[in-house]
Design an enzyme around this catalytic site. Structure first.
Site, PDB file in Angstrom:
ATOM      1  N   GLY A  86       0.545  -5.038   0.792  1.00  0.00           N
ATOM      2  CA  GLY A  86      -0.606  -5.130  -0.109  1.00  0.00           C
ATOM      3  C   GLY A  86      -0.276  -5.825  -1.414  1.00  0.00           C
ATOM      4  O   GLY A  86      -1.164  -6.388  -2.060  1.00  0.00           O
TER       5      GLY A  86
ATOM      6  N   GLU B  83      -0.515  -9.407  -0.617  1.00  0.00           N
ATOM      7  CA  GLU B  83      -1.947  -9.710  -0.441  1.00  0.00           C
ATOM      8  C   GLU B  83      -2.677  -9.738  -1.782  1.00  0.00           C
ATOM      9  O   GLU B  83      -3.590 -10.536  -1.984  1.00  0.00           O
ATOM     10  CB  GLU B  83      -2.564  -8.669   0.503  1.00  0.00           C
ATOM     11  CG  GLU B  83      -2.033  -8.833   1.924  1.00  0.00           C
ATOM     12  CD  GLU B  83      -2.327  -7.645   2.819  1.00  0.00           C
ATOM     13  OE1 GLU B  83      -1.927  -6.514   2.454  1.00  0.00           O
ATOM     14  OE2 GLU B  83      -2.956  -7.831   3.871  1.00  0.00           O
TER      15      GLU B  83
ATOM     16  N   GLU C 207       4.399  -5.380   7.391  1.00  0.00           N
ATOM     17  CA  GLU C 207       3.622  -4.326   8.064  1.00  0.00           C
ATOM     18  C   GLU C 207       4.085  -4.054   9.485  1.00  0.00           C
ATOM     19  O   GLU C 207       4.027  -2.909   9.954  1.00  0.00           O
ATOM     20  CB  GLU C 207       2.125  -4.694   8.071  1.00  0.00           C
ATOM     21  CG  GLU C 207       1.428  -4.516   6.731  1.00  0.00           C
ATOM     22  CD  GLU C 207       1.516  -5.738   5.810  1.00  0.00           C
ATOM     23  OE1 GLU C 207       2.322  -6.645   6.098  1.00  0.00           O
ATOM     24  OE2 GLU C 207       0.782  -5.765   4.817  1.00  0.00           O
TER      25      GLU C 207
ATOM     26  N   ALA D 232       0.873  -1.175   0.000  1.00  0.00           N
ATOM     27  CA  ALA D 232       0.000   0.000   0.000  1.00  0.00           C
ATOM     28  C   ALA D 232       0.907   1.220   0.000  1.00  0.00           C
ATOM     29  O   ALA D 232       2.068   1.156   0.440  1.00  0.00           O
ATOM     30  CB  ALA D 232      -0.878  -0.017   1.234  1.00  0.00           C
TER      31      ALA D 232
HETATM   32  N1  COA Z   1       4.589   3.208  -0.613  1.00  0.00           N
HETATM   33  C1  COA Z   1       4.984   4.358  -1.139  1.00  0.00           C
HETATM   34  N2  COA Z   1       6.153   4.528  -1.786  1.00  0.00           N
HETATM   35  C2  COA Z   1       6.941   3.443  -1.910  1.00  0.00           C
HETATM   36  C3  COA Z   1       6.601   2.193  -1.385  1.00  0.00           C
HETATM   37  C4  COA Z   1       5.353   2.082  -0.721  1.00  0.00           C
HETATM   38  N3  COA Z   1       4.918   0.942  -0.200  1.00  0.00           N
HETATM   39  N4  COA Z   1       7.595   1.315  -1.641  1.00  0.00           N
HETATM   40  C5  COA Z   1       8.529   2.003  -2.324  1.00  0.00           C
HETATM   41  N5  COA Z   1       8.141   3.283  -2.484  1.00  0.00           N
HETATM   42  C6  COA Z   1       8.850   4.359  -3.166  1.00  0.00           C
HETATM   43  C7  COA Z   1      10.023   4.882  -2.342  1.00  0.00           C
HETATM   44  O1  COA Z   1       9.570   5.814  -1.374  1.00  0.00           O
HETATM   45  C8  COA Z   1      10.869   5.500  -3.428  1.00  0.00           C
HETATM   46  O2  COA Z   1      10.277   6.734  -3.795  1.00  0.00           O
HETATM   47  P1  COA Z   1      11.221   8.068  -3.966  1.00  0.00           P
HETATM   48  O3  COA Z   1      12.171   7.684  -5.076  1.00  0.00           O
HETATM   49  O4  COA Z   1      10.237   9.122  -4.356  1.00  0.00           O
HETATM   50  O5  COA Z   1      11.878   8.244  -2.658  1.00  0.00           O
HETATM   51  C9  COA Z   1      10.677   4.544  -4.602  1.00  0.00           C
HETATM   52  O6  COA Z   1       9.447   3.851  -4.343  1.00  0.00           O
HETATM   53  C10 COA Z   1      11.780   3.526  -4.738  1.00  0.00           C
HETATM   54  O7  COA Z   1      11.897   2.829  -3.506  1.00  0.00           O
HETATM   55  P2  COA Z   1      13.264   2.659  -2.692  1.00  0.00           P
HETATM   56  O8  COA Z   1      12.920   2.423  -1.257  1.00  0.00           O
HETATM   57  O9  COA Z   1      14.175   3.805  -2.996  1.00  0.00           O
HETATM   58  O10 COA Z   1      13.845   1.347  -3.369  1.00  0.00           O
HETATM   59  P3  COA Z   1      14.840   0.291  -2.714  1.00  0.00           P
HETATM   60  O11 COA Z   1      15.256  -0.600  -3.815  1.00  0.00           O
HETATM   61  O12 COA Z   1      15.884   0.984  -1.932  1.00  0.00           O
HETATM   62  O13 COA Z   1      13.954  -0.555  -1.682  1.00  0.00           O
HETATM   63  C11 COA Z   1      12.006  -1.770  -0.966  1.00  0.00           C
HETATM   64  C12 COA Z   1      12.900  -1.362  -2.145  1.00  0.00           C
HETATM   65  C13 COA Z   1      10.790  -2.503  -1.547  1.00  0.00           C
HETATM   66  C14 COA Z   1      12.764  -2.716  -0.019  1.00  0.00           C
HETATM   67  C15 COA Z   1      11.572  -0.519  -0.198  1.00  0.00           C
HETATM   68  O14 COA Z   1      11.050   0.428  -1.132  1.00  0.00           O
HETATM   69  C16 COA Z   1      10.505  -0.765   0.823  1.00  0.00           C
HETATM   70  O15 COA Z   1      10.795  -1.272   1.882  1.00  0.00           O
HETATM   71  N6  COA Z   1       9.246  -0.368   0.531  1.00  0.00           N
HETATM   72  C17 COA Z   1       8.155  -0.470   1.447  1.00  0.00           C
HETATM   73  C18 COA Z   1       7.688  -1.893   1.579  1.00  0.00           C
HETATM   74  C19 COA Z   1       6.577  -2.006   2.595  1.00  0.00           C
HETATM   75  O16 COA Z   1       6.741  -1.785   3.768  1.00  0.00           O
HETATM   76  N7  COA Z   1       5.385  -2.368   2.102  1.00  0.00           N
HETATM   77  C20 COA Z   1       4.256  -2.602   2.919  1.00  0.00           C
HETATM   78  C21 COA Z   1       3.417  -1.395   3.018  1.00  0.00           C
HETATM   79  S1  COA Z   1       1.985  -1.792   4.014  1.00  0.00           S
END
Ligand code: COA
Length: 260
Positions: free
Chosen positions: A111, A114, A134, A66
């Site tokens: 999400g 999911e 989460e 999400a």
């Molecule tokens: N919601 C909003 N933005 C997200 C996102 C999410 N769930 N997951 C990634 N992004 C965005 C980042 O903020 C970043 O945006 P920016 O360039 O404007 O800062 C972009 O996507 C790239 O992500 P980044 O974190 O820089 O890539 P990474 O390769 O370093 O890491 C992940 C990848 C997937 C490990 C990391 O993005 C992450 O942990 N995301 C969240 C995962 C999460 O907790 N999901 C559950 C949500 S309930």
């Protein structure tokens, strides 16, 4: 219909829906959830579509969860609405009467995991990473993860992944039954299309009734599920496809299903 956050391509009876916010790793904001809702309504009524493939744009992510910038603003009331809304859309996918194949092409987190769990079949690329992280955000899964992951793998494994927030790589996802197959990323969509075409070549009445029976297995007792199976089996035997399928076998030819 046109979409801001989705790409839709329909070819050979197969609709490919691509979640298209690659700069945000295809995170599901409210607009994307609404578009997913709308696209499944559109595809339900499209007689030219027998199978749906759901995937993410780019090489990095299926869906990274999400949208955390929207999550951050939730309070108790709006969070309940948020979870109800996402669950309703994911239920629509699970109960869709055409097969939905998730082609998980990278991160499928929160999400995103999911969403893949709501699909009927999950194919993964070798760089796929599933997970319910989460707890790292101080919340629990809200789009069905606690229920669908627990049913698909088992409660011990689901507890481990939900409580630690650890990611599950493609190899492990395959081992525990979360992914049906793992393919090199470059081949993932081709393999999903291959499976889609195989399913699209069957009698679609039998495909739809199979899905109905399979979905019921998560909801009802074994006794009621078996009763439903017998009724759906009987329905199949009233179709032209049944006559064609059995006759074709006996006449040693390929069936020509009319989906009636
Ligand atoms: N919601 C909003 N933005 C997200 C996102 C999410 N769930 N997951 C990634 N992004 C965005 C980042 O903020 C970043 O945006 P920016 O360039 O404007 O800062 C972009 O996507 C790239 O992500 P980044 O974190 O820089 O890539 P990474 O390769 O370093 O890491 C992940 C990848 C997937 C490990 C990391 O993005 C992450 O942990 N995301 C969240 C995962 C999460 O907790 N999901 C559950 C949500 S309930």
């Amino acid at each position: 219909m046109s979409y801001q956050n989705l790409l839709l391509d329909i070819k050979d009876k197969i609709a490919t829906v691509t979640i298209n916010r690659p700069d945000k790793l295809n995170a599901l904001n409210a607009a994307t959830i609404s578009e997913l809702d709308a696209v499944f309504d559109q595809l339900k009524d499209d007689e030219n579509v027998y199978v749906v493939i759901l995937t993410g744009s780019g090489e990095k992510a299926f869906v990274a969860g999400a949208d955390i910038s929207e999550l951050n603003k939730l309070d108790t009331i709006s969070a309940k609405e948020f979870a109800d809304r996402g669950q309703a859309v994911f239920n629509k996918i699970q109960n869709f009467d055409k097969p939905v194949i998730a082609a998980v092409n990278g991160f499928a987190l929160g999400g995103g995991c999911e969403l893949a769990l709501a699909c009927h079949i999950r194919l993964a690329s070798d760089n796929a990473k599933f997970g319910q992280p989460e707890v790292n955000l101080g919340i629990i899964p809200g789009y069905g993860g606690t229920q669908r992951l627990t049913r698909l793998v088992n409660s011990g494994r689901a507890a481990e992944y939900i409580l630690t927030g650890d990611m599950i790589d493609a190899k492990e996802a395959f081992r525990i039954g979360l992914a049906n197959h793992v393919y090199p990323q470059a081949e993932l969509l081709e393999k999903a299309m291959e499976m889609g075409k195989k399913i699209a070549g069957k009698g679609q009445q039998a495909i739809r009734l199979s899905l109905k029976a399979i979905n019921a297995a998560n909801e009802v007792s074994l006794r009621d599920g078996l009763k439903l199976e017998a009724s759906l089996f009987a329905l199949c035997c009233g179709t032209e496809d049944f006559k064609e399928g059995t006759s074709a076998f006996l006449e040693k030819r390929k069936p020509d299903f009319k989906n009636r």
